[in-house]
Design an enzyme around this catalytic site. Structure first.
Site, PDB file in Angstrom:
ATOM      1  N   ARG A 184     109.550 137.019  37.994  1.00  0.00           N
ATOM      2  CA  ARG A 184     109.588 137.631  36.658  1.00  0.00           C
ATOM      3  C   ARG A 184     109.602 139.148  36.764  1.00  0.00           C
ATOM      4  O   ARG A 184     110.366 139.830  36.072  1.00  0.00           O
ATOM      5  CB  ARG A 184     108.370 137.172  35.847  1.00  0.00           C
ATOM      6  CG  ARG A 184     108.433 135.695  35.488  1.00  0.00           C
ATOM      7  CD  ARG A 184     107.343 135.308  34.514  1.00  0.00           C
ATOM      8  NE  ARG A 184     106.022 135.275  35.103  1.00  0.00           N
ATOM      9  CZ  ARG A 184     105.300 134.164  35.316  1.00  0.00           C
ATOM     10  NH1 ARG A 184     105.785 132.986  34.995  1.00  0.00           N
ATOM     11  NH2 ARG A 184     104.095 134.233  35.835  1.00  0.00           N
ATOM     12  N   ASN A 205     116.075 123.179  21.404  1.00  0.00           N
ATOM     13  CA  ASN A 205     116.384 122.489  22.645  1.00  0.00           C
ATOM     14  C   ASN A 205     117.419 123.345  23.381  1.00  0.00           C
ATOM     15  O   ASN A 205     118.474 123.665  22.831  1.00  0.00           O
ATOM     16  CB  ASN A 205     116.960 121.113  22.312  1.00  0.00           C
ATOM     17  CG  ASN A 205     117.298 120.340  23.568  1.00  0.00           C
ATOM     18  OD1 ASN A 205     117.811 120.888  24.545  1.00  0.00           O
ATOM     19  ND2 ASN A 205     117.008 119.061  23.548  1.00  0.00           N
ATOM     20  N   ASP A 221     112.260 127.814  23.575  1.00  0.00           N
ATOM     21  CA  ASP A 221     111.476 126.716  24.147  1.00  0.00           C
ATOM     22  C   ASP A 221     111.405 125.605  23.107  1.00  0.00           C
ATOM     23  O   ASP A 221     111.441 125.875  21.902  1.00  0.00           O
ATOM     24  CB  ASP A 221     110.067 127.189  24.525  1.00  0.00           C
ATOM     25  CG  ASP A 221     109.412 126.282  25.564  1.00  0.00           C
ATOM     26  OD1 ASP A 221     109.355 126.666  26.753  1.00  0.00           O
ATOM     27  OD2 ASP A 221     108.955 125.180  25.191  1.00  0.00           O
ATOM     28  N   SER A 222     111.290 124.365  23.587  1.00  0.00           N
ATOM     29  CA  SER A 222     111.240 123.239  22.645  1.00  0.00           C
ATOM     30  C   SER A 222     109.836 123.032  22.083  1.00  0.00           C
ATOM     31  O   SER A 222     109.645 122.227  21.182  1.00  0.00           O
ATOM     32  CB  SER A 222     111.725 121.959  23.328  1.00  0.00           C
ATOM     33  OG  SER A 222     110.954 121.740  24.486  1.00  0.00           O
ATOM     34  N   CYS A 247     112.578 124.040  40.145  1.00  0.00           N
ATOM     35  CA  CYS A 247     111.266 123.808  40.773  1.00  0.00           C
ATOM     36  C   CYS A 247     111.153 122.360  41.229  1.00  0.00           C
ATOM     37  O   CYS A 247     110.063 121.863  41.470  1.00  0.00           O
ATOM     38  CB  CYS A 247     110.130 124.187  39.833  1.00  0.00           C
ATOM     39  SG  CYS A 247     110.162 123.294  38.282  1.00  0.00           S
ATOM     40  N   ASP A 299     114.878 128.630  33.407  1.00  0.00           N
ATOM     41  CA  ASP A 299     113.717 128.150  34.179  1.00  0.00           C
ATOM     42  C   ASP A 299     113.256 126.797  33.654  1.00  0.00           C
ATOM     43  O   ASP A 299     112.166 126.671  33.086  1.00  0.00           O
ATOM     44  CB  ASP A 299     112.584 129.191  34.102  1.00  0.00           C
ATOM     45  CG  ASP A 299     111.394 128.817  34.969  1.00  0.00           C
ATOM     46  OD1 ASP A 299     111.554 127.989  35.880  1.00  0.00           O
ATOM     47  OD2 ASP A 299     110.300 129.372  34.731  1.00  0.00           O
TER      48      ASP A 299
HETATM   49  N1  SAH Z   1     109.667 130.341  32.299  1.00  0.00           N
HETATM   50  C1  SAH Z   1     108.280 129.950  32.086  1.00  0.00           C
HETATM   51  C2  SAH Z   1     107.966 128.546  32.554  1.00  0.00           C
HETATM   52  C3  SAH Z   1     108.836 127.474  31.950  1.00  0.00           C
HETATM   53  S1  SAH Z   1     108.181 125.882  32.109  1.00  0.00           S
HETATM   54  C4  SAH Z   1     107.379 130.960  32.773  1.00  0.00           C
HETATM   55  O1  SAH Z   1     107.835 131.770  33.587  1.00  0.00           O
HETATM   56  O2  SAH Z   1     106.176 130.943  32.494  1.00  0.00           O
HETATM   57  C5  SAH Z   1     109.349 124.923  31.279  1.00  0.00           C
HETATM   58  C6  SAH Z   1     109.327 125.034  29.764  1.00  0.00           C
HETATM   59  O3  SAH Z   1     110.460 124.318  29.298  1.00  0.00           O
HETATM   60  C7  SAH Z   1     108.130 124.415  29.053  1.00  0.00           C
HETATM   61  O4  SAH Z   1     107.523 125.408  28.269  1.00  0.00           O
HETATM   62  C8  SAH Z   1     108.719 123.313  28.156  1.00  0.00           C
HETATM   63  O5  SAH Z   1     108.117 123.274  26.870  1.00  0.00           O
HETATM   64  C9  SAH Z   1     110.152 123.744  28.037  1.00  0.00           C
HETATM   65  N2  SAH Z   1     111.171 122.694  27.816  1.00  0.00           N
HETATM   66  C10 SAH Z   1     111.312 121.505  28.437  1.00  0.00           C
HETATM   67  N3  SAH Z   1     112.452 120.900  28.061  1.00  0.00           N
HETATM   68  C11 SAH Z   1     113.059 121.723  27.169  1.00  0.00           C
HETATM   69  C12 SAH Z   1     114.285 121.684  26.426  1.00  0.00           C
HETATM   70  N4  SAH Z   1     115.118 120.652  26.554  1.00  0.00           N
HETATM   71  N5  SAH Z   1     114.589 122.712  25.635  1.00  0.00           N
HETATM   72  C13 SAH Z   1     113.749 123.775  25.525  1.00  0.00           C
HETATM   73  N6  SAH Z   1     112.608 123.878  26.204  1.00  0.00           N
HETATM   74  C14 SAH Z   1     112.254 122.871  27.014  1.00  0.00           C
END
Ligand code: SAH
Length: 387
Positions: free
Chosen positions: A206, A269, A242-243, A330, A290
């Site tokens: 980040r 989404n 984020d969802s 990940c 991510d």
């Molecule tokens: N980038 C963040 C970590 C992301 S973790 C950081 O650096 O802290 C993954 C995230 O994806 C979670 O918050 C989860 O709510 C979200 N997520 C999962 N599937 C999703 C989708 N289809 N659309 C949007 N968000 C989603």
């Protein structure tokens, strides 16, 4: 003390240095209590190592030491202290980082994360679970934290026959804690947040991504909004997706905490949003992807690959020439080579020329143990679109 005897096949596996022994590779198990420290030996009686025994998991043995010395309080104190010294050397400008990373720190299946004055602990095997109170005592003695939260609400504990639970090992539940990562401040709740409260493994990525993501930026799968916030310090405009409603609300609070007004968070989404953005012909100077681990097991790899392909292809289409894509996976089950192959495939389909600017992994506070591929799971590739 319990004694495990390896089969000849198990012995050749052991010689490669992998810290786990599977039950199938044991030919005899004598007096081994669940979660106790046992001795591992060869069929001819040669001493090999000491480690945690599990009577439930397929992973029957987790190596603690190749030495014969006693695995007592002083032994663990020294291991934890060594883990902390290492962080003093490699972690800078933050008070939220991983203090102990299991096998990589010689303390199998123990995770300890630090958020300011508070510690969060996870024990992922019978052996580590058995020592929960001793570990908590040592952490209290060495670091004088205000609280220690036990975040054992993890499904993997089921494989060890262990219950999922959350409890306090020291002090009261800390509630929301303000921490910082470089110049960005954010709130963490170790009791309710994802993992132990935050995705600490992305910390260095980040900070680094903030140096590339300028202009109009998209942070997809933003959770607490940290990539977005690091980018917002130099970008014109950032949008985080984020969802989870809770995640976007937290992310917006974090933006306020930092006085950043050029960033907006939306509950959407990502798959749908990217598709719509391509249709709307919107373009970005920087995109961060991510997603959560799509390949949780080996069987998921094909479906997961299609997911990564779709996301990255759309992201590449949305990038302006000269723009940067920071893309992560990940999923331990998807190797770095396979991930790069997917990215190559996306570039080909998008008829784009992309260059690798940086190949990164999890931060240095999550060190990779060479003989333990499972300890390397996060891939983070920085790409730039030439045209
Ligand atoms: N980038 C963040 C970590 C992301 S973790 C950081 O650096 O802290 C993954 C995230 O994806 C979670 O918050 C989860 O709510 C979200 N997520 C999962 N599937 C999703 C989708 N289809 N659309 C949007 N968000 C989603």
């Amino acid at each position: 003390m319990g004694l495990l005897t390896l089969t000849p096949k198990g012995f050749s596996w052991f010689q490669k240095g992998h810290p786990w022994i599977f039950r199938d590779d044991l030919e005899r198990i004598q007096d081994a209590a669940p979660g106790s420290v046992v001795t591992l030996e060869r069929r001819n009686g040669e001493f090999l190592a000491q480690g945690f025994y599990s009577d439930r998991s397929k992973i029957a043995f987790r190596q603690v030491s190749r030495g014969r010395g006693s695995i007592d309080r002083d032994f663990w104190r020294e291991r934890i202290q060594r883990a902390a010294h290492f962080r003093q050397a490699v972690v800078q400008n933050t008070n939220a980082y991983r203090l102990v990373y299991g096998e990589s720190d010689g303390v199998p299946s123990l995770i300890v994360d630090r958020y300011g004055d508070h510690l969060v602990m996870q024990t992922l095997s019978q052996g580590a679970d058995h020592l929960t109170l001793l570990f908590a005592e040592l952490l209290a003695e060495l670091f004088r934290p205000s609280s220690i939260v036990l975040r054992n609400d993890l499904t993997v504990r089921g494989l060890e026959g262990l219950a999922q639970e959350k409890k306090m090992l020291l002090g009261e539940p800390p509630g929301r804690i303000e921490v910082h990562e470089g110049d960005i401040r954010y709130w963490v709740d170790p009791w309710t947040g994802h993992k132990t409260g935050a995705y600490l493994d992305q910390r260095e990525n980040r900070l680094q991504a903030g140096r590339y993501l300028h202009g109009t930026v998209l942070d997809a799968f933003c959770y607490q909004g940290l990539f977005a916030l690091h980018a917002a310090r130099a970008a014109d405009r950032v949008i985080g997706i984020d969802s989870s409603q809770e995640a976007v609300e937290q992310a917006a609070e974090n933006a306020r905490l930092n006085g950043l007004t050029n960033v907006e968070f939306r509950r959407e989404n990502v798959f749908d949003f990217l598709k719509e953005e391509v249709e709307r012909k919107n373009q970005y100077d920087g995109i961060n992807l991510d997603p959560p681990a799509f390949a949780k097991s080996r069987g998921d790899v094909a479906a997961a690959s299609r997911g990564y392909k779709e996301l990255n292809l759309r992201a590449i289409r949305l990038l302006k020439p000269g723009g940067f894509l920071v893309t992560s996976s990940c999923s331990f089950n998807l190797s770095e080579t396979s991930f790069l192959d997917i990215l190559k495939d996306c570039a080909k389909d998008a008829r784009a020329a992309l260059r690798i600017v940086e190949k990164r992994g999890q931060g240095a506070d999550h060190p990779v143990l060479l003989s333990f591929p499972e300890s390397y799971y996060l891939k983070c590739i920085f790409l730039q679109k030439n045209e």
